[in-house]
Design an enzyme around this catalytic site. Structure first.
Site, PDB file in Angstrom:
ATOM      1  N   GLY A  15       0.850  -1.186   0.000  1.00  0.00           N
ATOM      2  CA  GLY A  15       0.000   0.000   0.000  1.00  0.00           C
ATOM      3  C   GLY A  15       0.885   1.234   0.000  1.00  0.00           C
ATOM      4  N   PRO A  16       0.274   2.424   0.020  1.00  0.00           N
ATOM      5  CA  PRO A  16       1.078   3.655  -0.015  1.00  0.00           C
ATOM      6  C   PRO A  16       1.674   3.967   1.356  1.00  0.00           C
ATOM      7  CG  PRO A  16      -1.222   4.208   0.219  1.00  0.00           C
ATOM      8  CD  PRO A  16      -1.170   2.711   0.076  1.00  0.00           C
ATOM      9  N   MET A  17       2.402   5.059   1.441  1.00  0.00           N
ATOM     10  CA  MET A  17       2.923   5.514   2.734  1.00  0.00           C
ATOM     11  C   MET A  17       1.759   5.830   3.661  1.00  0.00           C
ATOM     12  SD  MET A  17       6.243   7.761   1.837  1.00  0.00           S
ATOM     13  CE  MET A  17       6.568   7.979   3.575  1.00  0.00           C
ATOM     14  N   THR A  22       3.687  -1.119   8.253  1.00  0.00           N
ATOM     15  CA  THR A  22       4.586  -1.463   9.358  1.00  0.00           C
ATOM     16  C   THR A  22       3.792  -1.902  10.587  1.00  0.00           C
ATOM     17  OG1 THR A  22       6.298  -0.004   8.510  1.00  0.00           O
ATOM     18  CG2 THR A  22       6.462  -0.591  10.829  1.00  0.00           C
ATOM     19  N   ASP A  88      10.644  -5.519   6.421  1.00  0.00           N
ATOM     20  CA  ASP A  88       9.929  -4.257   6.193  1.00  0.00           C
ATOM     21  C   ASP A  88      10.636  -3.454   5.095  1.00  0.00           C
ATOM     22  OD1 ASP A  88       7.891  -2.452   6.566  1.00  0.00           O
ATOM     23  OD2 ASP A  88       8.747  -1.479   8.326  1.00  0.00           O
ATOM     24  N   GLU A  89       9.911  -2.560   4.458  1.00  0.00           N
ATOM     25  CA  GLU A  89      10.454  -1.727   3.360  1.00  0.00           C
ATOM     26  C   GLU A  89      11.108  -2.598   2.295  1.00  0.00           C
ATOM     27  OE1 GLU A  89       9.678   1.316   3.203  1.00  0.00           O
ATOM     28  OE2 GLU A  89       9.385   2.045   5.255  1.00  0.00           O
ATOM     29  N   CYS A 145      -6.622   9.812   2.357  1.00  0.00           N
ATOM     30  CA  CYS A 145      -6.209  10.940   1.513  1.00  0.00           C
ATOM     31  C   CYS A 145      -6.196  12.218   2.339  1.00  0.00           C
ATOM     32  CB  CYS A 145      -7.159  11.079   0.322  1.00  0.00           C
ATOM     33  SG  CYS A 145      -6.781  12.518  -0.699  1.00  0.00           S
ATOM     34  N   CYS A 148      -9.061  14.768   0.846  1.00  0.00           N
ATOM     35  CA  CYS A 148     -10.520  14.559   0.933  1.00  0.00           C
ATOM     36  C   CYS A 148     -10.956  13.491   1.926  1.00  0.00           C
ATOM     37  CB  CYS A 148     -11.076  14.221  -0.444  1.00  0.00           C
ATOM     38  SG  CYS A 148     -10.608  12.568  -1.003  1.00  0.00           S
ATOM     39  N   CYS A 177      -5.624   9.888  -2.600  1.00  0.00           N
ATOM     40  CA  CYS A 177      -6.472   9.004  -3.394  1.00  0.00           C
ATOM     41  C   CYS A 177      -6.115   9.200  -4.867  1.00  0.00           C
ATOM     42  CB  CYS A 177      -7.950   9.304  -3.144  1.00  0.00           C
ATOM     43  SG  CYS A 177      -8.465  10.904  -3.793  1.00  0.00           S
TER      44      CYS A 177
HETATM   45  P1  ADP Z   1       3.352   2.565   6.585  1.00  0.00           P
HETATM   46  O1  ADP Z   1       4.342   1.550   7.108  1.00  0.00           O
HETATM   47  O2  ADP Z   1       2.371   1.967   5.603  1.00  0.00           O
HETATM   48  O3  ADP Z   1       3.997   3.805   6.047  1.00  0.00           O
HETATM   49  P2  ADP Z   1       2.736   2.914   9.388  1.00  0.00           P
HETATM   50  O4  ADP Z   1       2.334   1.551   9.900  1.00  0.00           O
HETATM   51  O5  ADP Z   1       4.135   3.365   9.688  1.00  0.00           O
HETATM   52  O6  ADP Z   1       2.433   3.023   7.814  1.00  0.00           O
HETATM   53  O7  ADP Z   1       1.800   4.042   9.976  1.00  0.00           O
HETATM   54  C1  ADP Z   1       0.384   3.992   9.939  1.00  0.00           C
HETATM   55  C2  ADP Z   1      -0.117   5.072  10.864  1.00  0.00           C
HETATM   56  O8  ADP Z   1       0.185   6.355  10.319  1.00  0.00           O
HETATM   57  C3  ADP Z   1      -1.615   5.111  11.071  1.00  0.00           C
HETATM   58  O9  ADP Z   1      -2.064   4.171  12.035  1.00  0.00           O
HETATM   59  C4  ADP Z   1      -1.832   6.555  11.542  1.00  0.00           C
HETATM   60  O10 ADP Z   1      -1.622   6.639  12.935  1.00  0.00           O
HETATM   61  C5  ADP Z   1      -0.691   7.322  10.881  1.00  0.00           C
HETATM   62  N1  ADP Z   1      -1.084   8.215   9.788  1.00  0.00           N
HETATM   63  C6  ADP Z   1      -0.549   9.433   9.535  1.00  0.00           C
HETATM   64  N2  ADP Z   1      -1.056   9.987   8.412  1.00  0.00           N
HETATM   65  C7  ADP Z   1      -1.953   9.108   7.919  1.00  0.00           C
HETATM   66  C8  ADP Z   1      -2.817   9.091   6.751  1.00  0.00           C
HETATM   67  N3  ADP Z   1      -2.844  10.087   5.867  1.00  0.00           N
HETATM   68  N4  ADP Z   1      -3.594   8.003   6.564  1.00  0.00           N
HETATM   69  C9  ADP Z   1      -3.576   6.986   7.453  1.00  0.00           C
HETATM   70  N5  ADP Z   1      -2.787   6.937   8.553  1.00  0.00           N
HETATM   71  C10 ADP Z   1      -1.982   7.980   8.796  1.00  0.00           C
HETATM   72 MG    MG Z   2       6.390   1.412   7.010  1.00  0.00          MG
END
Ligand code: ADP
Ligand code: MG
Length: 206
Positions: A15-17, A22, A88-89, A145, A148, A177
């Site tokens: 999925g996206p950032m 994680t 991870d990553e 997003c 929105c 989105c």
């Molecule tokens: P990833 O590893 O996919 O980058 P993480 O597991 O590190 O994501 O972080 C997810 C957490 O980031 C969510 O539970 C929430 O607390 C926080 N967060 C910050 N911005 C957003 C966003 N735009 N959408 C969803 N979660 C977000």
């Molecule tokens: Mg991560």
């Protein structure tokens, strides 16, 4: 959710950032530990955003990990007692990660990978397409997003840096989105009409 503990398996969380990849990886690792399975967690040495050794989520959940320079280092560092390998990553690793992950599963390990499916240009990221195809189980999760509040599938880079790897946090990227993701700040990509001519995939990148 069923896991093939005795035959080895490949799980990919993508999925996206900010989508919680994680967090999901940490959740699966903790549950394996509750089941008294020995887990080793790896991350590419390149990802030192929060901590050199820990895998840390955006919500500050953390778990001890082993940073490795290359995919084959995972095989070298593997301990006899390990049953579950979490990475991870995973998108940052070289193509050898595909062989490494496949070998681990063939040897009976449960392999859990988390990584970005798309880069900031919304193009498939490095080894991810192949890993997703080879996986026994795939989870594609969404962020929210920032424009929105809809489910977000893309990572919007806020700066104009063109390198594929630019480590950063909320100041560098936002979850978006499909409608609010823009390929280029000068381009109204988001507003293309739905009945636009269908182009081959190779032309969709710009
Ligand atoms: P990833 O590893 O996919 O980058 P993480 O597991 O590190 O994501 O972080 C997810 C957490 O980031 C969510 O539970 C929430 O607390 C926080 N967060 C910050 N911005 C957003 C966003 N735009 N959408 C969803 N979660 C977000
Ligand atoms: Mg991560």
């Amino acid at each position: 959710m069923t896991h093939q503990y005795f035959h080895g398996s490949i799980e990919v969380v993508c999925g996206p950032m900010f989508s919680g990849k994680t967090e999901e990886l940490i959740r699966r690792v903790k549950r394996a530990q509750i089941a008294k399975q020995r887990v080793q967690i790896f991350k590419p040495a390149i990802d030192v955003r929060y901590d050199v050794e820990d895998v840390v989520s955006h919500s500050s959940q953390a778990i001890k990990s082993e940073p490795v320079e290359s995919a084959v280092d995972i095989l070298i560092r593997l301990k006899d007692s390990t049953r579950v390998v979490a990475i991870d990553e995973v998108q940052f690793f070289d193509e050898n990660i595909i062989t490494v992950v496949t070998k681990l599963a063939a040897r009976g390990y449960r392999v859990i990978c988390a990584g970005l499916d798309l880069d900031f240009r919304a193009q498939p990221f490095g080894p991810m397409p192949t890993l997703l195809a080879l996986a026994d189980e795939v989870m594609k999760i969404h962020a929210i997003c920032t424009v929105c509040g809809a489910p977000a599938t893309r990572s919007q880079r806020l700066s104009s840096v063109k390198e594929r790897v630019l480590l950063g946090e909320t100041d560098a990227y936002e979850a978006r989105c499909r409608g609010h993701y823009q390929h280029d700040e000068n381009e109204e990509q988001a507003l293309l009409p739905l009945d636009e001519e269908i182009k081959p995939l190779s032309q969709l990148s710009n």
